[in-house]
Structure formats: C-alpha cells, structure tokens
Design an enzyme around this catalytic site. Structure first.
Site, PDB file in Angstrom:
ATOM      1  N   ASP A   8      -6.541   4.318  -5.006  1.00 49.94           N
ATOM      2  CA  ASP A   8      -7.406   4.066  -3.828  1.00 49.94           C
ATOM      3  C   ASP A   8      -7.959   5.349  -3.649  1.00 49.94           C
ATOM      4  OD1 ASP A   8      -7.528   3.355  -0.873  1.00 49.94           O
ATOM      5  OD2 ASP A   8      -6.569   1.733  -1.626  1.00 49.94           O
ATOM      6  N   LYS A  30       0.837  -0.991   0.192  1.00 47.52           N
ATOM      7  CA  LYS A  30       0.086  -0.040  -0.052  1.00 47.52           C
ATOM      8  C   LYS A  30       0.880   1.520   0.091  1.00 47.52           C
ATOM      9  CE  LYS A  30      -4.492   0.713   0.199  1.00 47.52           C
ATOM     10  NZ  LYS A  30      -5.617  -0.468  -0.214  1.00 47.52           N
TER      11      LYS A  30
HETATM   12  N1  GLU Z   1      -7.011   0.060  -3.589  1.00 46.32           N
HETATM   13  C1  GLU Z   1      -7.745  -1.239  -3.927  1.00 46.32           C
HETATM   14  C2  GLU Z   1      -7.798  -2.134  -2.768  1.00 46.32           C
HETATM   15  O1  GLU Z   1      -7.752  -1.743  -1.845  1.00 46.32           O
HETATM   16  C3  GLU Z   1      -7.275  -1.988  -5.060  1.00 46.32           C
HETATM   17  C4  GLU Z   1      -5.745  -2.298  -4.921  1.00 46.32           C
HETATM   18  C5  GLU Z   1      -5.147  -2.658  -6.492  1.00 46.32           C
HETATM   19  O2  GLU Z   1      -5.987  -2.665  -7.463  1.00 46.32           O
HETATM   20  O3  GLU Z   1      -4.073  -2.964  -6.486  1.00 46.32           O
HETATM   21  O4  GLU Z   1      -8.253  -3.220  -2.957  1.00 46.32           O
END
Ligand code: GLU
Length: 427
Positions: free
Chosen positions: A147, A107
């Site tokens: 995100d 993240k």
């Molecule tokens: N941000 C999204 C999540 O929390 C997607 C993450 C991604 O697609 O890598 O699942």
C-alpha cells in the site's frame, strides 16, 4: 491537518450508516458491519543502524471476513493512526465485495517514514511486524499486500519471515510479491489500469470523447499507471501534483500540451516525488500543491491520500470537470461529496475505481496457490473483464434507482456482505 478534522473512520462509519438505513438492515447486521471484527496493535523494537533501539508501532485490522479471508495492504506512514487503518479496512471489505471477489477486508500500518530509514532498518521493521502478527494472518484468514510507501521487496521480507516462523512455503499468505517470487505479472500496473478501465466505461456511458483532459494528484504507483493508460487511450494529462522531497512541499507540475510521463518518471524518486528544479528545466510550470484541483479539465484523478477533496478544496473545482475517478482511498470528505453531488459531477467512488489492485492480488493468490502463472495479457484481460462488469452493475443500479454512484456502489457491496453474514448465521 485535515486528518484531525476528518477522522476517516467516522467518515467510513457515516457512509455505512447512511446506506444501512436505506437498506433497512437489521440492527445486528449493522452492529457487525459498522466496526472491525478484530484489531491488533503492537510494538516493533528495531536495532537502528546507529546501534540504538527504536520502538515502532504496528497495526492490523480485520474488518470483516464473511465473504473470504481478510485482504488489504500495509501502509508505512509517519501519521498512521488506528482509526485510519480501521477506515481503510472497512473500505477493503466493500471493495472486494463490489468487484465480487471472494475476500473480506483488512488493513495494516506501521507508524514510520521510510524516507528516513535504511533498507536494513526497513527490512527489520517488515520482519518485526510479521513476528508480532504471524499467528493471526495466513492464506486462509488474512492476506496482506503493499500500500502507501510499501512495495514488493517489503512483501518478500514479510513472506520470508512468515515462512521461517511457520516452517514451510506459503506463497498465498501475501500478495504484491516480486514477479519470479510468486508475484503476478501486471500487479504493479493493476490499480492504475483498473482506474482507467472504469473511467473508459464512464466516458462511453456519458458520451464524452476519450481524447479528454485530466489533472492528477499523486505520482506513485496508482497515478503513474493510470496516466500511462489514459495517455495511451488518447487522453491528455495536463498536470500532476506531487511531493518535492528537498522542499518537503507538494507542487503541481503543469504542461498544457500534456505531460511526458517517461520524462517525469526519469526525474522522480522511488516514493513518487519530483524535483521541482529539474521539472522546471524540462519546461513544466511549477504551481502550488493544491493547483491540480483548479485546472480546466474534463477529469480529476485524486490518486494520493485521503481527505484531499474537502470543504475548502471542493470550491476550487473548475466548471469544466465532468468526472472524478477516485484512485486514492477516501480522497473525498462527506461535505465535499455533497457538493459534488449537487454539481452533478460523475464520481467513480474509490472502492470501485481503485479495486484493480486487490483484484489482481486475488489473481496472484489464485496463481500462487495453484503454482501456475499466467501471461501478462491474460491478467490484464481478466482484470478488464472484472472491472468492466463491476462498473456496469453499479452504473445500472445508479440509473435504475437514480442513485449517486457512491451510494449505488455501497448498496451493492453492503448487500453482498450482509447476505454472507446472514447466510453464515451470524445475524
Ligand atoms: N492496498 C491496495 C488497496 O487499497 C491493494 C490491497 C490488496 O492487494 O490486498 O486496494
């Protein structure tokens, strides 16, 4: 305020510790899994439109990559903290594992509020973030995505900066790109639709009609598409809660006969805020921000931020609520979770319910890396298959071992990652 009380990283670690103890995992494996493998913290100096230099703080955390490259979004948030990013990175590991895609968890975050930044300033922040981390991300090691408050345009600026630094085209380095620029059809809808695919399965298993009622917190990407598919399926959304930019306050917008999604979208801003005066003109009741949780509905769908169902708010959940589908990451604190368990509310945990986004990101990587793009229907059908089978595995284990759904999902996810760690010979 809640974030200072409930540190999301401590929540994520305590959830892990509880399951690790029940699985009797070796101490070495626990040590590996209860903290991130790698963490990066850096500054991003930007020349603002007024000519002054402002320094922003950026993060990237790679929690675990035993099952594949780290994967996870980048948040723009004024209250971002390293601990929040750590928790979210850990949840990404479990998320990719529970839907059984060959990716790990990561993240990223930048402390900023895009509401107060011009597009040029946002572009500079995106490029600055990549310049600081370009050596440590990549299609084979860590693949970011959008995100909270980031979108396809941000991803494209980041991709462009990465490709400039590395001197080539690497469309698989980032997902959530705009369609036509390496993005997958259906990525925008994927998280919200995924929530409803698993909710549909839960309704079937629990014998609840699909013409049920829901109240939603949030009006961003996840909430909107979840509402869209839920309404298409025959359900009624009676209220949604979101921010009013002018007042800097959240409100719950209610219409008992059901909200009209197109109408609400037409009066919303690009960050998912709704103007309360315009909503009132359209016949919506404007209630307190916290009222979404008190509604007499069958389903609650928290699809905003973490810690929204907590010690205080959990008391306000109506007796009519049978299912909570967690669209947001970490919306329920551990104390509130205990209450939900005792009240026998069926919870579809966040890292299962909202895994549609990362699953579609995985499809995007596959399409980007092979340079062959699928039709939208193919994306949705593959997404439905993945989400439905992940739900089935978790539900079966929950029934078999009489586990709470969150514990069953953790058991499957942690076991898979522990096995990869063992097979690689790390512990
Ligand atoms: N941000 C999204 C999540 O929390 C997607 C993450 C991604 O697609 O890598 O699942």
């Amino acid at each position: 305020m809640e974030t200072s009380v409930y540190n999301p990283y401590h929540v994520a670690q305590s959830q892990f510790d509880k399951i690790a103890a029940s699985l009797e995992l070796d101490e070495g494996i626990c040590q590996i899994l209860r903290q991130p493998m790698r963490e990066y913290q850096f500054t991003i100096p930007i020349r603002m439109d007024n000519g002054a230099v402002k320094v922003f703080n950026g993060f990237r955390v790679q929690h675990n990559d035993a099952r594949g490259p780290a994967k996870g979004g980048i948040r723009f948030h004024p209250m971002e903290t390293l601990d929040t990013v750590r928790a979210l990175a850990m949840w990404m590991t479990w998320k990719c594992s529970v839907v059984n895609i060959p990716l790990g968890g990561g993240k990223g975050g930048i402390i900023c509020d895009p509401h107060h930044l011009s597009l040029r300033e946002q572009e500079q922040i995106c490029r600055g973030w990549v310049r600081q981390i370009a050596k440590n991300i990549g299609p084979v090691c860590d693949v970011p995505a959008p995100d909270v408050m980031t979108n396809g345009q941000h991803m494209l600026w980041m991709l462009d900066e990465y490709e400039t630094i590395h001197g080539g085209r690497y469309p698989g380095v980032i997902t959530g790109k705009p369609v036509g620029m390496g993005g997958s059809l259906g990525r925008t809808e994927a998280t919200g639709y995924g929530v409803i695919y698993v909710l549909r399965e839960a309704l079937k298993e629990l014998g609840i009609s699909h013409t049920s009622t829901a109240s939603i917190q949030g009006f961003g990407n996840v909430a909107r598409y979840a509402a869209e598919l839920f309404i298409q399926m025959g359900g009624t959304v009676i209220s949604i809660a979101c921010w009013d930019q002018a007042d800097k306050t959240a409100y719950t917008y209610r219409k008992k006969e059901g909200i009209n999604l197109d109408q609400l979208c037409s009066i919303s801003d690009r960050f998912g805020g709704i103007d309360k005066n315009r909503a009132r003109d359209l016949g919506y009741e404007v209630l307190a921000g916290g009222a979404w949780i008190e509604q007499d509905v069958d389903i609650l769908l928290p699809a905003a931020l973490e810690n929204q169902i907590n010690r205080e708010t959990v008391k306000n959940i109506s007796k009519t609520v049978k299912i909570i589908a967690e669209g947001a990451n970490g919306p329920t604190t551990p104390e509130a979770d205990e209450v939900l368990k005792q009240r026998k509310i069926f919870v579809i945990p966040d890292f299962l319910a909202n895994a549609g986004g990362v699953t579609c990101s995985y499809f995007e990587q596959v399409q980007s890396n092979t340079n062959y793009f699928w039709e939208k229907e193919e994306v949705f059908s593959k997404l439905d298959t993945k989400m439905t089978s992940a739900f089935a595995s978790v539900y079966d284990l929950a029934c078999q071992k009489k586990l709470y759904m969150r514990d069953a999902a953790y058991t499957i996810a942690i076991n898979r990652v522990a096995q990869a760690v063992r097979q690689r010979g790390w512990a």
